[in-house]
Scaffold this motif. Structure first.
Motif, mmCIF file in Angstrom:
data_model
loop_
_atom_site.group_PDB
_atom_site.id
_atom_site.type_symbol
_atom_site.label_atom_id
_atom_site.label_comp_id
_atom_site.label_asym_id
_atom_site.label_seq_id
_atom_site.Cartn_x
_atom_site.Cartn_y
_atom_site.Cartn_z
ATOM 1 N N UNK A 111 -16.673 13.043 34.638
ATOM 2 C CA UNK A 111 -17.969 13.715 34.445
ATOM 3 C C UNK A 111 -17.955 15.216 34.698
ATOM 4 N N UNK A 112 -16.880 15.741 35.237
ATOM 5 C CA UNK A 112 -16.857 17.154 35.620
ATOM 6 C C UNK A 112 -17.238 18.072 34.466
ATOM 7 N N UNK A 113 -16.625 17.912 33.320
ATOM 8 C CA UNK A 113 -16.852 18.834 32.215
ATOM 9 C C UNK A 113 -18.296 18.788 31.714
ATOM 10 N N UNK A 114 -18.866 17.599 31.604
ATOM 11 C CA UNK A 114 -20.216 17.474 31.062
ATOM 12 C C UNK A 114 -21.323 17.801 32.059
ATOM 13 N N UNK A 115 -21.116 17.494 33.318
ATOM 14 C CA UNK A 115 -22.208 17.597 34.277
ATOM 15 C C UNK A 115 -22.203 18.852 35.139
ATOM 16 N N UNK A 116 -21.059 19.498 35.255
ATOM 17 C CA UNK A 116 -20.952 20.633 36.171
ATOM 18 C C UNK A 116 -20.484 21.880 35.429
ATOM 19 N N UNK A 117 -21.016 23.018 35.825
ATOM 20 C CA UNK A 117 -20.682 24.261 35.126
ATOM 21 C C UNK A 117 -19.289 24.777 35.478
ATOM 22 N N UNK A 118 -18.727 24.316 36.580
ATOM 23 C CA UNK A 118 -17.368 24.701 36.976
ATOM 24 C C UNK A 118 -16.721 23.519 37.679
ATOM 25 N N UNK A 119 -15.433 23.318 37.443
ATOM 26 C CA UNK A 119 -14.723 22.168 38.017
ATOM 27 C C UNK A 119 -14.820 22.131 39.539
ATOM 28 N N UNK A 120 -14.831 23.273 40.188
ATOM 29 C CA UNK A 120 -14.881 23.319 41.645
ATOM 30 C C UNK A 120 -16.195 22.858 42.233
ATOM 31 N N UNK A 121 -17.217 22.658 41.403
ATOM 32 C CA UNK A 121 -18.519 22.214 41.903
ATOM 33 C C UNK A 121 -18.546 20.714 42.205
ATOM 34 N N UNK A 122 -17.580 19.965 41.681
ATOM 35 C CA UNK A 122 -17.551 18.507 41.867
ATOM 36 C C UNK A 122 -16.295 18.140 42.640
ATOM 37 N N UNK A 123 -16.441 17.830 43.952
ATOM 38 C CA UNK A 123 -15.249 17.461 44.718
ATOM 39 C C UNK A 123 -14.674 16.127 44.239
ATOM 40 N N UNK A 124 -13.358 16.013 44.326
ATOM 41 C CA UNK A 124 -12.660 14.781 43.967
ATOM 42 C C UNK A 124 -11.698 14.418 45.098
ATOM 43 N N UNK A 125 -11.644 13.144 45.427
ATOM 44 C CA UNK A 125 -10.644 12.714 46.408
ATOM 45 C C UNK A 125 -9.420 12.144 45.699
ATOM 46 N N UNK A 126 -9.614 11.739 44.432
ATOM 47 C CA UNK A 126 -8.504 11.243 43.623
ATOM 48 C C UNK A 126 -8.926 11.267 42.159
ATOM 49 N N UNK A 127 -7.985 10.963 41.293
ATOM 50 C CA UNK A 127 -8.258 10.830 39.864
ATOM 51 C C UNK A 127 -8.086 9.349 39.540
ATOM 52 N N UNK A 128 -9.162 8.724 39.111
ATOM 53 C CA UNK A 128 -9.120 7.312 38.740
ATOM 54 C C UNK A 128 -8.800 7.206 37.261
ATOM 55 N N UNK A 129 -7.720 6.484 36.933
ATOM 56 C CA UNK A 129 -7.313 6.296 35.540
ATOM 57 C C UNK A 129 -7.239 4.812 35.207
ATOM 58 N N UNK A 130 -7.991 4.417 34.198
ATOM 59 C CA UNK A 130 -7.947 3.045 33.687
ATOM 60 C C UNK A 130 -6.863 2.998 32.624
ATOM 61 N N UNK A 131 -5.913 2.112 32.827
ATOM 62 C CA UNK A 131 -4.823 1.938 31.874
ATOM 63 C C UNK A 131 -4.791 0.478 31.427
ATOM 64 N N UNK A 132 -4.193 0.247 30.290
ATOM 65 C CA UNK A 132 -4.018 -1.144 29.849
ATOM 66 C C UNK A 132 -2.918 -1.790 30.706
ATOM 67 N N UNK A 133 -3.169 -3.007 31.087
ATOM 68 C CA UNK A 133 -2.228 -3.723 31.969
ATOM 69 C C UNK A 133 -0.807 -3.702 31.412
ATOM 70 N N UNK A 134 -0.670 -3.868 30.088
ATOM 71 C CA UNK A 134 0.666 -3.897 29.491
ATOM 72 C C UNK A 134 1.358 -2.534 29.523
ATOM 73 N N UNK A 135 0.598 -1.465 29.732
ATOM 74 C CA UNK A 135 1.182 -0.116 29.813
ATOM 75 C C UNK A 135 1.618 0.257 31.234
#
Length: 168
Positions: A23-47
């Motif tokens: 949501x950072x790009x759409x909801x916040x005017x600068x990336x630093x405005x939205x703190x993150x503790x990690x990056x959650x990535x959904x991947x296909x199980x077979x990948x």
């Protein structure tokens, strides 16, 4: 993320960013405005074997012994998911194939990392925040900003279809 995106594209794979990273790009005017503790990535199980090896090649290491889904490097972590809702999938109706088919690039220059449609992003945010008893204020801010940008009729339709109305 640029490096991870490049490695995914090189291997012909895609991942879907979830929660804060999506949501950072759409909801916040600068990336630093939205703190993150990690990056959650959904991947296909077979990948998973290829993605896991790829992250290891990029210098990521398991965050904890025996925990192969969370990898860290320097000051950031990637949390891999096989579903966008983790252990609570059965309680909700989120069509995984529809979610993958409607996923859009996170950034124009990042074709390997996508995000869910705004409506499904909202559903995942609602369910995730509810699961954790809305324990982080930033989740409420994300949800409020998402609700502010989406047509009410669409929100009601998607939240109802996914059986997530009680989270709203």
């Amino acid at each position: 993320l640029k490096e991870v995106n490049g490695a995914l594209v090189e291997r012909g794979l895609r991942a879907v960013a979830l929660k804060g990273a999506s949501v950072i790009q759409d909801l916040y005017s600068a990336a630093g405005m939205r703190p993150l503790s990690d990056i959650d990535l959904w991947i296909r199980r077979e990948d998973y074997p290829v993605v896991y090896s790829m992250l290891k090649e990029l210098g990521f290491a398991n965050a904890w012994p025996g925990m192969d889904m969370v990898l860290t490097r320097t000051n950031w972590a990637i949390d891999l998911h096989f579903t966008p809702l983790n252990q609570i999938d059965g309680a909700f109706e989120l069509n995984a194939e529809e979610a993958w088919a409607t996923a859009i690039p996170l950034f124009v220059c990042f074709p390997g990392i996508c995000r869910l449609s705004p409506e499904l992003d909202l559903v995942v945010a609602l369910i995730h925040a509810t699961k954790h008893s809305f324990s982080r204020l930033i989740w409420l801010v994300d949800i409020l900003l998402m609700l502010d940008r989406l047509p009410r009729e669409k929100v009601v339709e998607v939240v109802s279809r996914c059986r997530a109305g009680r989270c709203l």
